[in-house]
Design a protein around this motif. Structure first.
Motif, PDB file in Angstrom:
ATOM      1  N   ASN A 199       0.828  -1.206   0.000  1.00  0.00           N
ATOM      2  CA  ASN A 199       0.000   0.000   0.000  1.00  0.00           C
ATOM      3  C   ASN A 199       0.861   1.254   0.000  1.00  0.00           C
ATOM      4  N   LEU A 200       1.909   1.205   0.827  1.00  0.00           N
ATOM      5  CA  LEU A 200       2.790   2.371   0.910  1.00  0.00           C
ATOM      6  C   LEU A 200       3.409   2.663  -0.453  1.00  0.00           C
ATOM      7  N   LEU A 201       3.926   1.607  -1.091  1.00  0.00           N
ATOM      8  CA  LEU A 201       4.570   1.793  -2.396  1.00  0.00           C
ATOM      9  C   LEU A 201       3.568   2.328  -3.411  1.00  0.00           C
ATOM     10  N   ASP A 202       2.333   1.754  -3.382  1.00  0.00           N
ATOM     11  CA  ASP A 202       1.331   2.220  -4.339  1.00  0.00           C
ATOM     12  C   ASP A 202       0.986   3.681  -4.103  1.00  0.00           C
ATOM     13  N   LYS A 203       0.986   4.066  -2.821  1.00  0.00           N
ATOM     14  CA  LYS A 203       0.608   5.431  -2.496  1.00  0.00           C
ATOM     15  C   LYS A 203       1.626   6.433  -3.028  1.00  0.00           C
ATOM     16  N   VAL A 204       2.918   6.076  -2.897  1.00  0.00           N
ATOM     17  CA  VAL A 204       3.927   7.054  -3.327  1.00  0.00           C
ATOM     18  C   VAL A 204       4.225   6.958  -4.823  1.00  0.00           C
ATOM     19  N   GLU A 205       3.727   5.920  -5.462  1.00  0.00           N
ATOM     20  CA  GLU A 205       4.093   5.719  -6.862  1.00  0.00           C
ATOM     21  C   GLU A 205       3.831   6.940  -7.753  1.00  0.00           C
ATOM     22  N   PRO A 206       2.654   7.589  -7.658  1.00  0.00           N
ATOM     23  CA  PRO A 206       2.401   8.714  -8.573  1.00  0.00           C
ATOM     24  C   PRO A 206       3.457   9.807  -8.491  1.00  0.00           C
ATOM     25  N   ASN A 207       4.097   9.938  -7.343  1.00  0.00           N
ATOM     26  CA  ASN A 207       5.122  10.969  -7.234  1.00  0.00           C
ATOM     27  C   ASN A 207       6.320  10.687  -8.122  1.00  0.00           C
ATOM     28  N   PHE A 208       6.490   9.416  -8.464  1.00  0.00           N
ATOM     29  CA  PHE A 208       7.718   9.047  -9.157  1.00  0.00           C
ATOM     30  C   PHE A 208       7.550   8.863 -10.654  1.00  0.00           C
ATOM     31  N   LYS A 210       6.375  14.682  -8.567  1.00  0.00           N
ATOM     32  CA  LYS A 210       7.322  15.568  -7.902  1.00  0.00           C
ATOM     33  C   LYS A 210       8.746  15.011  -7.979  1.00  0.00           C
ATOM     34  N   TYR A 211       8.874  13.703  -7.767  1.00  0.00           N
ATOM     35  CA  TYR A 211      10.205  13.103  -7.674  1.00  0.00           C
ATOM     36  C   TYR A 211      10.522  12.220  -8.885  1.00  0.00           C
ATOM     37  N   ALA A 212       9.993  12.603 -10.047  1.00  0.00           N
ATOM     38  CA  ALA A 212      10.146  11.743 -11.224  1.00  0.00           C
ATOM     39  C   ALA A 212      11.612  11.403 -11.488  1.00  0.00           C
ATOM     40  N   LYS A 213      12.491  12.345 -11.111  1.00  0.00           N
ATOM     41  CA  LYS A 213      13.917  12.137 -11.316  1.00  0.00           C
ATOM     42  C   LYS A 213      14.410  10.903 -10.573  1.00  0.00           C
ATOM     43  N   PHE A 214      13.798  10.622  -9.449  1.00  0.00           N
ATOM     44  CA  PHE A 214      14.299   9.550  -8.595  1.00  0.00           C
ATOM     45  C   PHE A 214      13.556   8.245  -8.823  1.00  0.00           C
ATOM     46  N   TYR A 215      12.916   8.121 -10.004  1.00  0.00           N
ATOM     47  CA  TYR A 215      12.182   6.895 -10.297  1.00  0.00           C
ATOM     48  C   TYR A 215      13.001   5.630 -10.069  1.00  0.00           C
ATOM     49  N   PRO A 216      14.306   5.619 -10.464  1.00  0.00           N
ATOM     50  CA  PRO A 216      15.089   4.394 -10.229  1.00  0.00           C
ATOM     51  C   PRO A 216      15.065   3.937  -8.773  1.00  0.00           C
ATOM     52  N   ILE A 255      23.527   7.312  -7.958  1.00  0.00           N
ATOM     53  CA  ILE A 255      23.799   8.546  -8.706  1.00  0.00           C
ATOM     54  C   ILE A 255      23.767   8.270 -10.199  1.00  0.00           C
ATOM     55  N   PHE A 256      24.427   7.195 -10.608  1.00  0.00           N
ATOM     56  CA  PHE A 256      24.461   6.904 -12.045  1.00  0.00           C
ATOM     57  C   PHE A 256      23.072   6.547 -12.555  1.00  0.00           C
ATOM     58  N   ALA A 257      22.310   5.806 -11.749  1.00  0.00           N
ATOM     59  CA  ALA A 257      20.971   5.417 -12.191  1.00  0.00           C
ATOM     60  C   ALA A 257      20.096   6.643 -12.372  1.00  0.00           C
ATOM     61  N   VAL A 258      20.193   7.595 -11.440  1.00  0.00           N
ATOM     62  CA  VAL A 258      19.341   8.779 -11.517  1.00  0.00           C
ATOM     63  C   VAL A 258      19.757   9.649 -12.692  1.00  0.00           C
ATOM     64  N   VAL A 259      21.053   9.884 -12.824  1.00  0.00           N
ATOM     65  CA  VAL A 259      21.505  10.791 -13.873  1.00  0.00           C
ATOM     66  C   VAL A 259      21.347  10.156 -15.248  1.00  0.00           C
ATOM     67  N   ARG A 260      21.662   8.881 -15.366  1.00  0.00           N
ATOM     68  CA  ARG A 260      21.640   8.250 -16.676  1.00  0.00           C
ATOM     69  C   ARG A 260      20.321   7.554 -16.943  1.00  0.00           C
ATOM     70  N   LYS A 261      19.406   7.646 -15.995  1.00  0.00           N
ATOM     71  CA  LYS A 261      18.050   7.130 -16.173  1.00  0.00           C
ATOM     72  C   LYS A 261      18.031   5.659 -16.534  1.00  0.00           C
TER      73      LYS A 261
END
Lengths: 208, 383
Positions: free
Chosen positions: B6-15, B20-26, B114-120
């Motif tokens: 439930n927690l993961l599902d709740k925060v999912e839209p942010n990523f 808001k935190y789409a950058k940190f999707y990884p 860091i590499f995952a976030v920057v290099r997506k």
């Protein structure tokens, strides 16, 4: 037997322990440019072995019979006997190498046009390849005799060939890698050269 | 479990999307796939249907390393106090080994992120293995900042700049070890002198090569006998001492078919043949180098040979990828290991450098094996 052992240890040293590319970093320009293709690298590797194997002993003879102090005494003219032409060694070495490269180029053009085309501009550029001149200069600096210079010439060329061919195979595999844009091409190749020479450090410290 | 989902599902839209935190999707993706089986399915093209994915392969390798790790922790304490209680030895070892593992995972995870976030790209499970391998091939006396430095070099230069897990040429853990080995030769004492709390001890490999003109076995003497070295009650890097614990891991890797048996067999064969060869040659020229006379079964239990054979050489990314190539690759490792140990006085330990060297040649081996396959096929079709 003694002599054979000596030549063998000299060859091992030139190929692995003091690899002209990976421990002296001579001949980097053609190494970086040609290692894109495996076939071309094999061709260039053998060309370097060939050119080195001929120029190093040839330069030895030139040095021994023309350039060194007192080398000209075999002419029989007393005033020539004391002449020291060793300041000319750089330019004569380069001239020998250029002539040899020309010969290789003509041979390749005649017998293997495909390889000739794939090597392109880098074949004439062997003439200014630092690893070739480097081998001749090492020969003169370390005072090898004729047999030693022949062995050293061939095996330092073989060291070059081994390094460039393995690098070409690695770069072939790199095609599937996902390298950052800024590092594509030469950047990653330089880093790989560093890692490769780290792998070759396994041999450093062996005393033969 | 439900709560986590439930927690993961709740925060999912942010990523996702414009969250808001789409950058940190990884990061989200990592937590999600680590805890739950992903619901994504491949959409087109033929695919192998099997339960084994990257996550499971990597977790299995970590499980296979557990015996070596547990024994290593115990052995660190045992070396400091051979008469101590089992539990005490284990606790003392834990106090030394745990920080090293923590540093390795934290620093490596940091770079990975860091590499995952920057290099997506996604955060791969590959680091689970690398982060465990690095502590296991370090001597327990290593300063923690060196572990951090080694991990950084191994992860960034050895792996991430090639694109991350699966794209690297050299084994990242080996790159880390080799970097520290050449940058701080005095500190990486795993194959030289082993110091814990001021007591220095020579490792068996150093002991066996210590004196010119005598026999390696005599130099080992009573201090190290074969069974002690097989069980692992000897000084050395954390994970490498116990051949027995490593063999348990090897059996697990072979049964689950994660470690390639051809590479292991090739390496073992190469080592045995080369050791026999050096024995004979040493005899023939009456050499004064004691390492030339070391029998093959001692090569197996001394130093990092067994560990490298099971966990490092079989790394599927940096090894050769064709079947015949794997044999050649293994033989090359075994050969190089004995050669470096026997004739290179600078490094009594040869295994890590031997594998690194073979890594450099594995693409070339594959290339020639493929060439010969093509030639054979052509011949068959021409006939």
């Amino acid at each position: 037997m003694e002599l054979l052992e000596h030549y063998l240890s000299l060859a091992t040293k030139a190929i692995f322990i003091e690899n002209i590319l990976l421990s002296y970093f001579l001949g980097m320009c053609s190494f970086l440019a040609i290692s894109k293709k495996i076939e071309a690298s094999i061709g260039l590797g053998f060309a370097v072995i060939f050119v080195n194997g001929i120029t190093v002993p040839l330069n030895y003879l030139i040095k021994e019979f023309f350039l060194n102090e007192g080398a000209l005494s075999w002419v029989g003219v007393p005033s020539l006997a004391m002449v020291d032409l060793s300041f000319l060694s750089f330019i004569t070495f380069i001239a020998t190498i250029a002539a040899m490269v020309q010969l290789v180029e003509m041979l390749l053009d005649k017998f293997s046009p495909a390889l000739y085309n794939s090597l392109g501009i880098f074949l004439p550029l062997i003439a200014v390849n630092c690893s070739i001149l480097g081998a001749s200069l090492f020969m003169s600096e370390r005072g090898y005799d004729f047999g030693e210079s022949a062995v050293f010439g061939v095996s330092s060329g073989a060291g070059f060939a081994l390094a460039i061919i393995s690098m070409a195979a690695i770069r072939f595999k790199l095609k599937y890698s996902n390298i950052p844009d800024g590092l594509k091409g030469l950047g990653i190749t330089m880093i790989l050269t560093g890692l490769l020479s780290m792998a070759y450090l396994a041999f450093s410290g062996i005393n033969l | 479990m439900k709560f986590l989902r439930n927690l993961l599902d709740k925060v999912e839209p942010n990523f996702i999307g414009n969250g808001k935190y789409a950058k940190f999707y990884p990061l989200y993706e990592m937590a999600d796939t680590f805890l739950f089986t992903p619901a994504d399915k491949t959409k087109n093209g033929p695919h192998i249907r099997d339960a084994v994915d990257l996550k499971r392969v990597m977790s299995f390798v970590v499980i296979a390393m557990l015996p070596a790790l547990l024994f290593g922790i115990f052995n660190v304490g045992y070396q400091m106090n051979p008469n101590g209680e089992l539990r005490d030895n284990f606790l003392v070892g834990l106090k030394i080994v745990l920080p090293i593992i923590l540093v390795s995972y934290t620093v490596g995870g940091f770079w990975e992120m860091i590499f995952a976030v920057v290099r997506k790209h996604e955060i791969n499970e590959g680091f689970l293995v690398t982060g465990m391998l690095i502590p296991l091939i370090m001597p327990p006396t290593i300063p923690l900042w060196m572990v951090a430095l080694a991990t950084t070099f191994g992860v960034v230069i050895g792996k991430e700049i090639f694109g991350g897990t699966g794209y690297n040429i050299f084994n990242p853990a080996l790159v880390a070890r080799a970097f520290i080995f050449f940058a701080y030769p005095g500190a990486i004492s795993g194959d030289r002198v082993w110091t814990v709390d001021g007591i220095s001890q020579a490792t068996p490999l150093l002991q066996a090569s210590s004196q010119q003109g005598s026999q390696a076995l005599e130099l080992l003497g009573n201090q190290f006998n074969w069974w002690d070295m097989f069980y692992g009650f000897i000084p050395g890097s954390i994970g490498e001492t116990s051949t027995l614990a490593i063999l348990i891991g090897a059996a697990f890797l072979l049964i689950t078919r994660i470690g390639n048996w051809r590479i292991m067999a090739g390496t073992l064969l190469g080592m045995v043949l080369t050791a026999k060869l050096t024995n004979v040659l040493g005899e023939a020229v009456a050499s004064s180098n004691p390492m030339l006379f070391l029998p093959a079964e001692f090569h197996l239990v001394m130093g990092g040979f067994a560990f490298g054979l099971v966990f490092m050489a079989t790394d599927p990314v940096s090894a050769a990828q064709t079947d015949r190539g794997r044999w050649i690759y293994g033989l090359l490792i075994g050969f190089m290991c004995v050669i470096i140990r026997a004739i290179n006085p600078a490094y009594p330990e040869g295994m890590m450098l031997a594998i690194l060297f073979a890594n450099a040649f594995s693409p070339l081996i594959d290339y020639f094996v493929m060439k010969s396959h093509i030639k054979q096929r052509l011949k068959r079709f021409a006939a």
